[in-house]
Design a protein around this motif. Structure first.
Motif, short mmCIF file in Angstrom:
data_model
loop_
_atom_site.label_atom_id
_atom_site.label_comp_id
_atom_site.label_asym_id
_atom_site.label_seq_id
_atom_site.Cartn_x
_atom_site.Cartn_y
_atom_site.Cartn_z
N THR A 1 15.49 17.81 -9.62
CA THR A 1 14.68 16.65 -10.19
C THR A 1 15.14 15.38 -9.95
O THR A 1 16.09 15.02 -9.50
N GLU A 2 14.15 14.41 -9.88
CA GLU A 2 14.31 12.93 -9.36
C GLU A 2 13.19 12.21 -10.43
O GLU A 2 12.19 12.54 -10.75
N PRO A 3 13.63 10.94 -10.65
CA PRO A 3 12.87 10.04 -11.43
C PRO A 3 11.35 10.02 -10.78
O PRO A 3 11.09 9.93 -9.60
N VAL A 4 10.43 9.86 -11.63
CA VAL A 4 9.08 9.61 -11.17
C VAL A 4 8.92 8.28 -10.78
O VAL A 4 8.96 7.52 -11.57
N PRO A 5 8.21 7.91 -9.45
CA PRO A 5 8.05 6.66 -8.96
C PRO A 5 6.76 6.11 -9.86
O PRO A 5 5.76 6.48 -10.27
N ASP A 6 6.75 4.76 -9.93
CA ASP A 6 5.55 4.01 -10.67
C ASP A 6 4.44 4.31 -9.85
O ASP A 6 4.32 3.87 -8.55
N LEU A 7 3.44 4.75 -10.40
CA LEU A 7 2.10 5.29 -9.83
C LEU A 7 1.36 4.06 -9.32
O LEU A 7 0.99 4.16 -8.35
N GLN A 8 1.35 2.98 -9.83
CA GLN A 8 0.65 1.71 -9.46
C GLN A 8 1.48 1.29 -8.19
O GLN A 8 0.76 0.84 -7.24
N LEU A 9 2.62 1.08 -8.22
CA LEU A 9 3.29 0.65 -6.78
C LEU A 9 3.11 1.71 -5.86
O LEU A 9 2.85 1.08 -4.63
N ILE B 1 1.31 0.47 -2.33
CA ILE B 1 1.75 0.52 -1.04
C ILE B 1 0.76 1.34 -0.09
O ILE B 1 0.71 0.94 1.02
N GLN B 2 0.47 2.35 -0.59
CA GLN B 2 -0.75 3.09 -0.01
C GLN B 2 -2.00 2.07 0.74
O GLN B 2 -2.24 2.28 1.70
N LEU B 3 -2.27 1.17 -0.25
CA LEU B 3 -3.33 0.24 0.21
C LEU B 3 -2.68 -0.68 1.44
O LEU B 3 -3.48 -1.03 2.21
N LEU B 4 -1.51 -1.16 1.20
CA LEU B 4 -0.82 -2.01 2.35
C LEU B 4 -0.89 -1.29 3.62
O LEU B 4 -0.63 -1.83 4.66
N ASP B 5 -0.59 -0.05 3.43
CA ASP B 5 -0.38 1.06 4.81
C ASP B 5 -1.54 0.91 5.60
O ASP B 5 -1.57 1.10 6.47
N ARG B 6 -2.83 0.44 4.83
CA ARG B 6 -4.04 0.58 5.76
C ARG B 6 -4.20 -0.42 6.74
O ARG B 6 -4.99 -0.26 7.63
N GLU B 7 -3.45 -1.63 6.59
CA GLU B 7 -3.71 -2.65 7.48
C GLU B 7 -2.14 -3.18 7.92
O GLU B 7 -1.28 -3.68 6.99
N ARG C 1 -0.94 -5.49 9.19
CA ARG C 1 -0.36 -6.88 8.92
C ARG C 1 -0.45 -7.51 7.38
O ARG C 1 -0.01 -8.59 7.27
N SER C 2 -0.65 -6.59 6.65
CA SER C 2 -0.87 -7.11 5.33
C SER C 2 0.80 -6.98 4.65
O SER C 2 1.60 -6.01 5.02
N SER C 3 0.79 -7.73 3.69
CA SER C 3 2.09 -7.89 3.01
C SER C 3 1.91 -8.73 1.64
O SER C 3 0.91 -9.66 1.48
N LEU C 4 2.73 -8.44 0.83
CA LEU C 4 2.84 -9.26 -0.46
C LEU C 4 4.18 -9.52 -0.99
O LEU C 4 5.04 -8.85 -0.70
N PRO C 5 4.25 -10.80 -1.40
CA PRO C 5 5.66 -10.97 -2.13
C PRO C 5 5.87 -10.25 -3.36
O PRO C 5 5.06 -9.98 -4.13
#
Length: 146
Positions: A21-29, A33-39, A41-45
Motif C-alpha cells: 500500500t502507499e498513500p493516496v495522492p491528492d486528486l486535485q493535484l 498535473i494532467q492539465l499542465l501536461d497538455r501544453e 510550455r505551461s507552468s504554475l508557481p
C-alpha cells in the motif's frame, strides 16, 4: 512473501497475503498535473509540503520535464550525454509496453522547474529540475514564498 496462517488449533486456517500500500495522492493535484501536461510550455508557481521540508518552484508536466531533462543533459560534457538524455523517454516506452498505457491513468509523479527545498529555518537547496512521488506531497498551494 508468503502469508502467515491462522492457528490450526482455532479450527480454521486462513492464508494471509501481503499487500503493498502507499498513500493516496491528492486528486486535485493529479488533475492539475494532467492539465499542465497538455501544453508543453505551461507552468504554475507552487509550494509543496514534502517529508524533507517545504519545496517550491514552477510545476510542469511530465513531457516538459522530459524535454528539459534532455536539454540540460545534452549541454553537459561527456560521451554518454546523448544516451542519458534519452533515459526518461526510454523508461516511458518500457512502462507503456508493460501496462498497455491507457490515457485515463492519473499521474503518480510531480515535476518542478527552478525548485528550492527549504529544510529548517536557514538551509535551502536549489535545483533546476526536480521530480518526486505525488504520494509524498502532504500539502500544496499555488504561489511561492516571497
Amino acid at each position: 512473501m508468503e502469508g502467515i496462517p491462522v492457528s490450526e488449533s482455532a479450527g480454521t486456517s486462513q492464508d494471509w497475503t501481503s499487500v503493498i500500500t502507499e498513500p493516496v495522492p491528492d486528486l486535485q493535484l493529479q488533475l492539475l498535473i494532467q492539465l499542465l501536461d497538455r501544453e508543453l510550455r505551461s507552468s504554475l508557481p507552487i509550494t509543496l509540503n514534502v517529508p524533507s521540508g517545504v519545496l517550491y518552484g514552477d510545476i510542469i508536466g511530465h513531457e516538459a520535464w522530459k524535454a528539459e531533462w534532455a536539454r540540460s543533459v545534452r549541454q553537459a560534457a561527456g560521451d554518454a550525454a546523448n544516451l542519458i538524455a534519452e533515459f526518461p523517454e526510454t523508461v516511458d516506452q518500457g512502462i507503456k509496453e508493460l501496462r498497455a498505457e491507457d490515457d485515463s491513468q492519473l499521474p503518480r509523479w510531480i515535476h518542478l522547474r527552478n525548485a528550492t527545498l527549504v529544510v529548517g529555518a536557514v538551509n535551502s537547496v536549489s535545483m533546476p529540475l526536480w521530480r518526486g512521488r505525488l504520494a509524498d506531497v502532504s500539502g500544496w498551494g499555488l504561489g511561492q514564498p516571497q
